[in-house]
Scaffold this motif. Structure first.
Motif, PDB file in Angstrom:
ATOM      1  N   VAL A 143       0.858  -1.189   0.000  1.00 51.71           N
ATOM      2  CA  VAL A 143       0.000   0.000   0.000  1.00 51.71           C
ATOM      3  C   VAL A 143       0.891   1.234   0.000  1.00 51.71           C
ATOM      4  O   VAL A 143       1.790   1.359   0.847  1.00 51.71           O
ATOM      5  CB  VAL A 143      -0.948   0.017   1.219  1.00 51.71           C
ATOM      6  N   CYS A 154      -3.063   0.644  -3.899  1.00 54.76           N
ATOM      7  CA  CYS A 154      -2.770  -0.767  -3.617  1.00 54.76           C
ATOM      8  C   CYS A 154      -2.067  -1.372  -4.818  1.00 54.76           C
ATOM      9  O   CYS A 154      -2.567  -1.294  -5.947  1.00 54.76           O
ATOM     10  CB  CYS A 154      -4.056  -1.526  -3.295  1.00 54.76           C
ATOM     11  N   PHE A 164      -9.732  -6.202  -5.992  1.00 53.74           N
ATOM     12  CA  PHE A 164      -9.298  -5.357  -4.889  1.00 53.74           C
ATOM     13  C   PHE A 164     -10.483  -5.026  -3.976  1.00 53.74           C
ATOM     14  O   PHE A 164     -11.564  -4.685  -4.456  1.00 53.74           O
ATOM     15  CB  PHE A 164      -8.670  -4.060  -5.417  1.00 53.74           C
ATOM     16  N   TRP A 166     -11.194  -2.828  -0.199  1.00 52.81           N
ATOM     17  CA  TRP A 166     -10.643  -1.935   0.815  1.00 52.81           C
ATOM     18  C   TRP A 166     -11.441  -2.054   2.103  1.00 52.81           C
ATOM     19  O   TRP A 166     -12.672  -2.104   2.079  1.00 52.81           O
ATOM     20  CB  TRP A 166     -10.664  -0.480   0.331  1.00 52.81           C
ATOM     21  N   VAL A 180     -13.806   4.301  -3.897  1.00 58.84           N
ATOM     22  CA  VAL A 180     -12.785   3.484  -4.543  1.00 58.84           C
ATOM     23  C   VAL A 180     -12.809   3.752  -6.041  1.00 58.84           C
ATOM     24  O   VAL A 180     -13.870   3.988  -6.637  1.00 58.84           O
ATOM     25  CB  VAL A 180     -13.027   1.988  -4.245  1.00 58.84           C
ATOM     26  N   THR A 185      -7.926  -0.149  -7.371  1.00 55.85           N
ATOM     27  CA  THR A 185      -6.561  -0.066  -6.848  1.00 55.85           C
ATOM     28  C   THR A 185      -6.337   1.156  -5.959  1.00 55.85           C
ATOM     29  O   THR A 185      -5.351   1.192  -5.223  1.00 55.85           O
ATOM     30  CB  THR A 185      -5.565  -0.035  -8.014  1.00 55.85           C
ATOM     31  N   LEU A 187      -7.937   4.265  -3.230  1.00 48.40           N
ATOM     32  CA  LEU A 187      -8.982   4.678  -2.292  1.00 48.40           C
ATOM     33  C   LEU A 187      -8.792   6.158  -2.002  1.00 48.40           C
ATOM     34  O   LEU A 187      -7.752   6.572  -1.480  1.00 48.40           O
ATOM     35  CB  LEU A 187      -8.908   3.872  -0.993  1.00 48.40           C
ATOM     36  N   CYS A 199      -5.878  -3.250   2.396  1.00 48.22           N
ATOM     37  CA  CYS A 199      -6.175  -3.594   0.999  1.00 48.22           C
ATOM     38  C   CYS A 199      -6.069  -5.099   0.847  1.00 48.22           C
ATOM     39  O   CYS A 199      -5.014  -5.689   1.128  1.00 48.22           O
ATOM     40  CB  CYS A 199      -5.203  -2.889   0.046  1.00 48.22           C
ATOM     41  N   SER A 209      -3.009  -9.520   1.534  1.00 44.89           N
ATOM     42  CA  SER A 209      -3.420  -8.201   2.000  1.00 44.89           C
ATOM     43  C   SER A 209      -2.225  -7.410   2.500  1.00 44.89           C
ATOM     44  O   SER A 209      -1.171  -7.968   2.820  1.00 44.89           O
ATOM     45  CB  SER A 209      -4.468  -8.313   3.114  1.00 44.89           C
TER      46      SER A 209
END
Length: 354
Positions: A143, A154, A164, A166, A180, A185, A187, A199, A209
């Motif tokens: 991240v 991410c 993905f 979040w 998002v 990918t 946020l 993530c 993650s």
């Protein structure tokens, strides 16, 4: 009727289009293609199926179908199957007159570019190709943060078809926290940039993650906790008050029954108390009672004589009143001596007594 006309109409339109293509290509009326031109990802151990679509004019036939494979690692190209009657590996089979290639127990070496070549009776040749790759699990998720813009990115090192997700404080991100991006990918945090962000990248083989810890958010639950504790305290006090009120009512009813009890019930109570063991009487009280008793005895005795025991060291005088003397010797009962029984129990008369 209408349902029968639609297939005929579609066949007619297809023939007209094919004739038009043949005219444009100087009489070459043969085509082959794959339904999906995108790369095909296959998991190790599963089956690889490649299906080509061949279009011919009515009356035309396919003379030969060839499948070639260009390895991804070495780049070497080799013919792996031909129709009819040629397959280079026992794991490979051709179906539907060579238009479908099936490979069982897919391996990493099977990745690469597959090309199908179709030849008709006139010698016309058409080809189509499709890329096949190994389906990889997700690894090395990280991240990245842009604090000035409150954006989290991410990234994953490798993985096939990543999805993905979040999380904020272990809960899926809502619009209150942020939004998002379309590919998932990034946020964009719209609220306060604080707390624990996670993530999660997943695919068919599993998930991985990575997390980012910002400054701790101010606890919004403190006020809620205080309210809950206050309510519990109030409920406890109310419950205690109710218990006390019920106890008072019960006590009043019991006292009222005691006051209204009938007189004939009292002896029963005294009778029950009679069996109780009385507490011992102190020695001083017993002596006082005995002394009073002997005083009454001396007053009731009009004619008595003065007596004494035979010499005994442990004899004690309990009462000496006029003509009567009461002695205690070896725990014997108290005695009252008169003239008639002057010589009883070893006592002798004192002739000097009045």
């Amino acid at each position: 009727m209408r349902g029968d006309m639609e297939p005929r109409l579609q066949q007619f339109v297809r023939t007209v289009l094919l004739l038009h293509v043949c005219w444009l290509w100087s009489g070459q009326c043969l085509s082959v293609r794959f339904t999906n031109q995108q790369s095909l990802y296959v998991i190790n151990g599963q089956n690889l199926i490649l299906q080509a679509q061949i279009e011919l004019l009515d009356g035309e036939h396919v003379a030969k179908v060839t499948w070639d494979h260009a390895a991804e690692t070495s780049g070497k190209t080799s013919t792996i199957a031909e129709f009819p009657r040629k397959v280079s590996d026992g794991r490979m089979t051709l179906e539907q007159q060579g238009t479908t290639l099936k490979i069982t127990d897919y391996r990493a070496a099977d990745a690469g570019v597959y090309m199908v070549t179709v030849i008709d009776r006139t010698g016309q040749r058409r080809s189509a190709q499709r890329t096949v790759q190994e389906y990889l699990a997700v690894h090395q998720v990280s991240v990245m943060v842009n604090v000035s813009h409150s954006v989290l990115h991410c990234k994953e090192a490798w993985g096939t078809e990543p999805i993905f997700t979040w999380l904020h404080e272990k809960v899926v991100v809502t619009e209150k926290v942020g939004h998002v991006s379309a590919d998932g990918t990034s946020l964009h945090v719209s609220g306060t940039f604080c707390g624990h962000f996670t993530c999660v990248v997943s695919n068919r083989l599993g998930h991985s993650s990575a997390a980012y810890n910002a400054e701790a958010c101010e606890s919004t639950n403190r006020s809620t906790t205080a309210v809950i504790v206050f309510l519990l305290l109030i409920l406890t006090l109310v419950a205690a008050a109710l218990v006390f009120i019920l106890w008072r009512r019960h006590r009043r009813r019991y006292n009222r029954r005691e006051r209204l009890r009938e007189p004939f019930e009292e002896p029963l109570v005294d009778e029950s108390r009679r069996h109780r063991r009385r507490p011992p009487v102190p020695r001083d009280v017993r002596r006082e009672r005995q002394k009073r008793r002997m005083d009454r005895l001396a007053e009731s005795t009009r004619s008595a004589i003065w007596v004494q025991l035979r010499p005994a060291p442990d004899a004690s005088v309990l009462l000496e009143n006029g003509d009567v003397t009461v002695l205690k010797y070896r725990r014997r009962p108290l005695l009252r001596i008169s003239k008639r029984f002057a010589t009883v129990s070893g006592l002798k008369e004192n002739r000097d007594a009045a």
